[in-house]
Design a protein around this motif. Structure first.
Motif, PDB file in Angstrom:
ATOM      1  N   ARG A 156       0.838  -1.205   0.000  1.00 44.65           N
ATOM      2  CA  ARG A 156       0.000   0.000   0.000  1.00 44.65           C
ATOM      3  C   ARG A 156       0.868   1.249   0.000  1.00 44.65           C
ATOM      4  NH1 ARG A 156      -2.187   3.833   3.291  1.00 44.65           N
ATOM      5  NH2 ARG A 156      -4.379   4.428   2.892  1.00 44.65           N
ATOM      6  N   ALA A 157       1.892   1.278   0.831  1.00 47.94           N
ATOM      7  CA  ALA A 157       2.764   2.453   0.906  1.00 47.94           C
ATOM      8  C   ALA A 157       3.505   2.677  -0.408  1.00 47.94           C
ATOM      9  CB  ALA A 157       3.762   2.296   2.057  1.00 47.94           C
ATOM     10  N   GLU A 158       3.919   1.591  -1.050  1.00 50.09           N
ATOM     11  CA  GLU A 158       4.634   1.719  -2.315  1.00 50.09           C
ATOM     12  C   GLU A 158       3.704   2.215  -3.424  1.00 50.09           C
ATOM     13  OE1 GLU A 158       8.114  -1.684  -1.925  1.00 50.09           O
ATOM     14  OE2 GLU A 158       6.043  -2.307  -2.345  1.00 50.09           O
ATOM     15  N   ASP A 161       3.321   5.881  -2.989  1.00 52.03           N
ATOM     16  CA  ASP A 161       4.501   6.577  -3.506  1.00 52.03           C
ATOM     17  C   ASP A 161       4.483   6.634  -5.026  1.00 52.03           C
ATOM     18  OD1 ASP A 161       7.173   7.787  -3.013  1.00 52.03           O
ATOM     19  OD2 ASP A 161       7.877   6.029  -4.123  1.00 52.03           O
ATOM     20  N   ALA A 162       4.071   5.537  -5.680  1.00 52.90           N
ATOM     21  CA  ALA A 162       3.992   5.507  -7.138  1.00 52.90           C
ATOM     22  C   ALA A 162       2.964   6.515  -7.654  1.00 52.90           C
ATOM     23  CB  ALA A 162       3.643   4.104  -7.622  1.00 52.90           C
ATOM     24  N   LEU A 163       1.828   6.620  -6.975  1.00 55.26           N
ATOM     25  CA  LEU A 163       0.816   7.585  -7.376  1.00 55.26           C
ATOM     26  C   LEU A 163       1.335   9.012  -7.228  1.00 55.26           C
ATOM     27  CD1 LEU A 163      -2.355   5.978  -5.724  1.00 55.26           C
ATOM     28  CD2 LEU A 163      -1.762   5.983  -8.161  1.00 55.26           C
ATOM     29  N   ALA A 164       2.004   9.279  -6.120  1.00 54.51           N
ATOM     30  CA  ALA A 164       2.550  10.624  -5.896  1.00 54.51           C
ATOM     31  C   ALA A 164       3.611  10.962  -6.933  1.00 54.51           C
ATOM     32  CB  ALA A 164       3.129  10.722  -4.483  1.00 54.51           C
ATOM     33  N   LYS A 165       4.465   9.999  -7.265  1.00 57.74           N
ATOM     34  CA  LYS A 165       5.516  10.248  -8.266  1.00 57.74           C
ATOM     35  C   LYS A 165       4.913  10.418  -9.662  1.00 57.74           C
ATOM     36  CE  LYS A 165       9.802   8.412  -6.309  1.00 57.74           C
ATOM     37  NZ  LYS A 165       9.378   8.163  -4.929  1.00 57.74           N
ATOM     38  N   THR A 166       3.823   9.711  -9.940  1.00 58.19           N
ATOM     39  CA  THR A 166       3.147   9.907 -11.224  1.00 58.19           C
ATOM     40  C   THR A 166       2.606  11.325 -11.320  1.00 58.19           C
ATOM     41  OG1 THR A 166       2.529   7.561 -11.307  1.00 58.19           O
ATOM     42  CG2 THR A 166       1.324   9.079 -12.740  1.00 58.19           C
TER      43      THR A 166
END
Length: 366
Positions: A156-158, A161-166
């Motif tokens: 979930r945390a990863e 992070d992927a959504l935020a980086k996108t």
């Protein structure tokens, strides 16, 4: 290129590629980017899209998608809409300055925003007056992120992070003031998997010598600073991000965002405001490094779709080229289908399928 804020020189790219080629059996596979042209597919749904560099481009739509490691062939198109500058419905709504802001777009809307006649054009102080964007949020605040959950190879945390980086990529490619004035989108490029050699080649050509096949506007918003400057420091946005499990346990993230850029002429004392509207659907894949050759903190580019209003019609300079009232004549009338650039109720693929294949479309408002 940048990685975690640092610069990645060309020799590092080459090292990455050499190491991937030397990998033995059982090693992660290098992404294979394959461009796809889909002008025919939008008319005939039978059969796969044509391979890149094997098609005859239509005058209206170009683009490409990237299929990496078994991911489905991607759809990528460009639709350019040139506004009907003489019609009374160019503006809609009131001044919008005191309108209640819209809630975030968590799902696709059911219809286009209401259109109301207005007789006051936008100004430098109120550059979004008469536009639905007056009620939109500013910058990344208008890009809705879903609640993360464990998906594929990511916790979930990863995923969070992927959504935020996108979203960081969307900001770096379409909202960064330096990129908007025509500078190299280094931060955005640094988030793309350097092992996608075809993507790397596309970016190099697009930024050095843009043409119909290699157009940086497919991914980045750029204006020539000698021609226009921002009307204020706000870009209005509306859109959303979604995700699902993709091939090989990857987390595939889809984005659909509309950006509204108000600009004035760079020279002279004119305060006339023109608006350029860009809608992009960009899909990326956060791949499992145990299965895919990928650098930490980067994604593989899967596909993109672009729809531009008042940014140039069949021009491939590498810059958005808005026109102003004095530059518009009756001769600019287009034969293409009418397009409401604020209507987000249909996907861009559906919009293109409903339109025609030749010429530039006609925007019903700006």
């Amino acid at each position: 290129m940048s990685k975690g804020g640092a610069s990645i020189p060309d020799e590092e790219w080459e090292r990455f590629l050499r190491e991937a080629e030397a990998g033995g059996r059982g090693a992660p596979e290098e992404p294979s980017a394959r461009a796809r042209m889909v002008a025919q597919r939008l008319q005939e749904e039978s059969g796969p899209p044509e391979g890149w560099r094997t098609y005859t481009p239509a005058r209206r739509r170009t683009g490409r998608g990237w299929a990496a490691l078994g991911l489905a062939a991607a759809v990528a198109v460009v639709v350019v809409a040139v506004g009907p500058w003489e019609i009374g419905s160019w503006f809609d709504g009131g001044d919008g300055a005191s309108a209640t802001p819209l809630a975030a777009e968590s799902e696709r809307p059911t219809g286009a925003p209401a259109q109301e006649a207005a007789d006051r054009p936008p100004t430098v102080d109120e550059p979004f007056r008469g536009s639905p964007a007056a009620r939109w949020s500013d910058g990344t605040a208008g890009i809705h992120l879903p609640e993360p959950r464990a998906t594929g190879w990511m916790s979930r945390a990863e995923v969070a992070d992927a959504l935020a980086k996108t979203r960081d990529f969307l900001a770096a490619s379409s909202l960064d003031p330096a990129v908007l004035r025509g500078e190299r989108p280094a931060e955005a490029i640094g988030l793309i998997n350097p092992h996608q050699s075809d993507v790397r080649g596309f970016l190099k050509k697009a930024l050095r010598a843009p043409d119909r096949e290699n157009d940086p506007l497919l991914l980045f918003s750029r204006f020539r600073s000698s021609d226009v400057r921002p009307a204020g420091d706000v870009v209005k946005t509306r859109g959303r991000v979604t995700f699902r499990e993709g091939e090989r346990g990857a987390v595939q993230v889809s984005t659909d965002v509309t950006y509204v850029y108000p600009v004035v002429r760079a020279e002279g004392d004119s305060d006339e405001v023109a608006r350029t509207i860009v809608r992009r659907e960009v899909v990326v894949s956060w791949d499992d490094p145990a299965k895919i050759v990928i650098e930490p903190g980067t994604f593989s580019l899967v596909s993109y779709k672009v729809d531009t209003t008042n940014g140039g019609c069949d021009t491939y300079t590498g810059y958005l080229t808005p026109t102003f009232r004095a530059e518009r004549t009756a001769a600019e009338a287009r034969d293409g289908a009418e397009v409401d650039p604020y209507d987000r109720s249909t996907s861009m693929e559906e919009r293109v399928r409903e339109g025609d294949d030749e010429g530039c479309g006609t925007a019903t408002r700006s």
